[in-house]
Structure formats: structure tokens, C-alpha cells
Design a protein around this motif. Structure first.
Motif: not given
Length: 495
Positions: A362-372
């Protein structure tokens, strides 16, 4: 001029010299029998979690001419309020009532089952709307970065929470709960949620909206001890006093702390800010003070144990003799350099091994790229922005965890989303964002989706899903019994 004549004049203006928009006579209708000028600013929001809805709410409330469309990858709205909030925290889910009011506003439309980045690109949205707000949150996992983290029995808290909350992508998780000890890495509120769900008596959980498969698995669980591990000390712990108090008062469960972890804390407590002071005092009392007679009696009846372990960092997840699954975890013992929130954990060279059959990170969520084409800072896992304006991308904005990283509670997200909405409206007012030209909005996106065979789920479709879930819950004495697959959701939505 009468309303009828005004309407005709607007339509003439619309078609005059704009043959490429011919046939678009219904563009100004909301679908609820109301007409809006084709020149109203059209804003699209990607993501229907708290950030998306709070951004929409502020835009609609503050500007009477703006039209907002919300696109969501799943057929159901509300993001982490539905899939992240613990089942035994129903009061936190009350924000859904506010979001529903926003969704039912005549100037707001919801389009579920639309995967932006796959079904439609961000640039296609930009061509159809005056502004695009990315609010799709943080659905990636932060890696622990140690050997053995891919062994069976090691899970991310995000996936574990998704499993017991009915996130379709986590339905097959089926965690093995046949061990006595579980170790949770991280000491934020999500870590405590997971610990509480693992140790809560099933008679409490069965009155919540926890999924039936999770309830059945927890009823059979052999987990009796949960250790919540953090690399720093009691004065840097990331959870809130409410969450710790819930652990302290959890029925049939008792705390087990290490007195050595609290050395010097009593002396330092007077200089702490009020909220941090209350939290630290509660932990000190739990760890070091002899409980009263009633509490002693309660603890003597407890069959389950939980405890914080401070000044520890994972070094390696240890495998069983067959190297198939987790059998323990090796922890480095740390000391702190500096003080307060800025204190750093430094290795002492000492390690200790803890036997366990379940490790939850449980060390954190992270955002991911959606579009180049959308700028993305992969180190910080956010879209680089200034108060919500995406850098070097006019007309593109972001709110929520995509904007700040995964920090804070729902109220934090609300304020950060309101800030983005204010930024967007400032740009409309100043002319930095050109809203003078007509944009087709959802009509062109709907046509594009239709060509690809994608059928969006409307908010009234979601209400059909909602009604079915509530009815199923009522039949088993729960607030709701969630549909667990996208297929089931779509089947109900399209009836």
C-alpha cells in the motif's frame, strides 16, 4: 423576438456559410427538451470519479451557459467513491448524492463505457470541445522494487481494495487468505482500510456493500494477525486519527505495538500541530499505557491482532521452499535523520525476517499516460500543469490525482478540482481559451463511437444498474449487491 423566431434565426446563422456542419440541427438540444445556443462553451471531462464530478459541478454552478459531457471507461460512474472507499464507511459515499444532482443537470451528460485513448483519442475530443479536462485518476500500482514481489500471495492494495469493492478488473484476484499473518507495506488510510477489512468480524461486513465473493473468502480466512509496516516513525505516519481509532476499537481484535518504536515520542509531542498531536497521543496510549479494566476484558477476549511496525523497509519478499509463493518478508531496520514530516529514513544495516503468507503493498497509486500527445511526467506520474492548465497544450486541463499525485482525501480532491474549474473559466473570460467558434461536442463523438460499434451508457442507463444492485442488496440485507462484470452491467443498462 419570440423564442420560436430566435430559434429559427440561430439555426439560419448556424447553417449559413457552414456547410460542413449541415444536418446538425439538434446540436443545441440537451436531450431533456431544452435548447442551448450552439455557441455555448462545451467542455468534456474524462473520468467520472470525485475529480471529474467536482470539476463539472463547479463549472455548471458558476457559468450558466456551459455544457459539460463526462466520459467514463466503465459503464458505472463515481470512480474511487464506488471502488475505493471501504465498504464499512458508507457515510463517505454520501457524496454520490451530490454527483447525481450534477449528472442530472440539464447542462450535463454522462457517457459511460467509453474508453478515451482507445475508443476516442484526446485530439478528437479537442476538435469537438472548447476544453478537455483530464480527471481519470491513478489506476496504476507503484512497484515495491524488491526481489520476490511477483510471488503468489503478494498483492497491491489497489487491486485488493478493487477485489472486495467489485472493480471488474479485480474480480479474478481470489487472494489466498489461508495464512495466519499478513504484512501490509505502507501506513496510510488505505493500508488501515485493508487491515480492518482483513480483521473485521464477518457479521459487521455482511451489512455493507462488500462483494459476495469477498465476504465468502473473508468468512473462511485464517488471517489472525496483521502488521502495518512503515519506513519512518510514529510522527510521520500517513493515516488519520479516525482510521487508527477504528483499529483500536475493532471488535474481537487487540493492538500489539513495540515500545521501542516510541522512544522519545512523548517528549516531542508538545511541538506537533494539533491533528498530528492527537494522532500521536492515540498511538502512544495504545502502545504504552495499561488499558482500563473494561478494555483489558475486551482485549482478553480478542482472537485477532494488529500492530504498527515503524522504522522498517522491505528488502526482499521471501519464497517458500518450492519458490512458488510468499513465506515471509525481510525488512531493513531504519533510523531517522531530521525531524517532523521532513525526516528521512536511513538504513542501519540491520535486517529482520517476518514469517507471513500474505503481503499487501500500500505504497501509493500512480497515474498512467492516456495518449502519446498529452504531456506526461513519468517520474512524478502526473500531467505537468499550472493550476490545472496542462503545460504547452491550450484547451487541455487536468484535475484530481492526475494533477497532484495520489494525495489527500475526497475534500482535498474537491478543492483541487474547483481550482481547475476556476482556471478554465478564467481562460474563457480572458480570451486565452477561444470559445467564440461553434463546436459539435458530443454529437460528433457519438457518431464516431457509432462507427466503431461502441454504445455509450447514459446516466439513466446507470440508474437501471443502480436499481438492480439495490434490489439485490435488499434481498440479502445489504445496501447493495454490485454487478461484478462489465457484461452484466451492459446487459442491465440495455434492457
Amino acid at each position: 423576438m419570440s423564442g420560436h423566431k430566435l430559434l429559427l434565426s440561430e439555426l439560419k446563422l448556424w447553417t449559413s456559410g457552414r456547410s460542413r456542419w449541415r444536418g446538425r440541427l439538434h446540436a443545441g438540444f440537451s436531450g431533456r427538451g431544452k435548447f442551448f445556443s450552439s455557441y455555448s462553451p462545451k467542455v468534456c471531462i474524462v473520468g467520472s470519479g470525485p475529480a471529474g464530478f467536482y470539476t463539472a459541478q463547479h463549472l455548471i454552478k458558476t457559468r450558466q451557459d456551459v455544457q459539460v459531457d463526462i466520459y467514463e471507461r466503465l459503464p458505472v460512474p463515481f470512480g474511487l467513491v464506488r471502488f475505493g472507499v471501504a465498504p464499512d464507511h458508507p457515510e463517505v459515499k454520501n457524496v454520490i448524492n451530490t454527483f447525481t444532482q450534477t449528472a442530472k443537470n440539464s447542462r450535463c451528460s454522462f457517457y459511460g463505457n467509453v474508453n478515451v485513448g482507445k475508443d476516442v483519442s484526446v485530439s478528437e475530443l479537442q476538435q469537438s470541445y472548447h476544453a478537455v479536462v483530464l480527471s481519470y485518476g491513478a489506476e496504476g500500482n507503484r512497484s515495491i522494487g524488491v526481489p520476490g514481489e511477483n510471488l503468489a500471495g503478494v498483492y497491491s492494495a489497489k487491486d485488493f481494495v478493487g477485489w472486495y469493492n467489485g472493480l471488474p478488473s479485480c474480480r479474478e484476484l481470489s487472494p489466498d487468505l489461508s495464512c495466519e499473518t499478513a504484512v501490509i507495506l505502507g501506513q496510510g488510510n488505505v493500508a488501515l482500510d485493508v487491515a480492518r477489512i482483513l480483521l473485521s468480524p464477518v457479521d459487521i461486513l455482511q451489512k455493507t456493500d462488500i462483494t459476495q465473493p469477498a465476504l465468502e473468502a473473508l468468512a473462511e480466512s485464517l488471517v489472525r494477525r496483521v502488521l502495518i509496516v512503515g519506513r519512518r516513525g510514529p510522527m510521520q505516519v500517513a493515516c488519520t486519527v479516525k482510521e487508527v481509532r477504528e483499529m483500536v476499537n475493532l471488535p474481537r481484535t487487540k493492538p500489539e505495538m513495540m515500545a521501542a518504536d516510541f522512544e522519545g515520542v512523548k517528549e516531542a509531542i508538545k511541538d506537533l500541530p494539533r491533528s498530528r498531536k492527537r494522532l500521536t497521543e492515540l498511538m502512544l496510549k495504545t502502545a504504552l499505557e495499561m488499558p482500563g479494566e473494561v478494555e483489558q476484558g475486551r482485549r482478553s477476549q480478542a482472537s485477532r491482532i494488529w500492530g504498527f511496525r515503524f522504522f522498517r523497509s522491505p528488502v526482499e519478499v521471501l519464497a517458500d521452499p518450492d519458490h512458488n509463493r510468499v513465506a515471509g518478508i525481510r525488512l531493513a531496520v531504519n533510523k531517522l535523520e531530521g525531524s517532523g514530516d521532513g525526516a528521512r529514513a536511513v538504513l542501519t544495516g540491520e535486517v529482520e525476517d517476518v514469517t507471513c503468507g500474505l503481503v499487501i503493498s500500500s505504497i501509493g497509486y500512480k497515474s498512467l499516460p492516456i495518449d502519446p500527445l498529452v504531456p506526461f511526467d513519468s517520474r512524478k506520474a502526473i500531467v505537468p500543469n499550472s493550476i490545472g492548465r496542462v503545460e504547452q497544450a491550450t484547451g487541455l486541463y487536468c484535475s484530481g490525482w492526475l494533477k497532484t499525485g495520489p494525495t489527500g482525501v475526497i475534500a482535498t480532491t474537491m478543492n483541487n478540482s474547483f481550482d481547475t474549474a476556476r482556471t478554465l473559466m478564467e481562460d474563457m473570460d480572458s480570451g486565452a481559451l477561444d470559445v467564440s467558434a461553434a463546436k459539435p461536442g458530443s454529437q460528433s463523438i457519438s457518431a464516431l463511437l457509432e462507427k466503431k460499434g461502441v454504445k455509450a451508457v447514459t446516466f439513466s442507463d446507470w440508474e437501471k444498474i443502480d436499481n438492480v444492485e439495490m434490489s439485490r442488496g435488499e434481498a440479502s440485507g445489504k445496501p447493495r449487491e454490485k454487478l461484478l462484470t462489465v457484461e452484466e452491467m451492459l446487459q442491465v443498462a440495455r434492457k
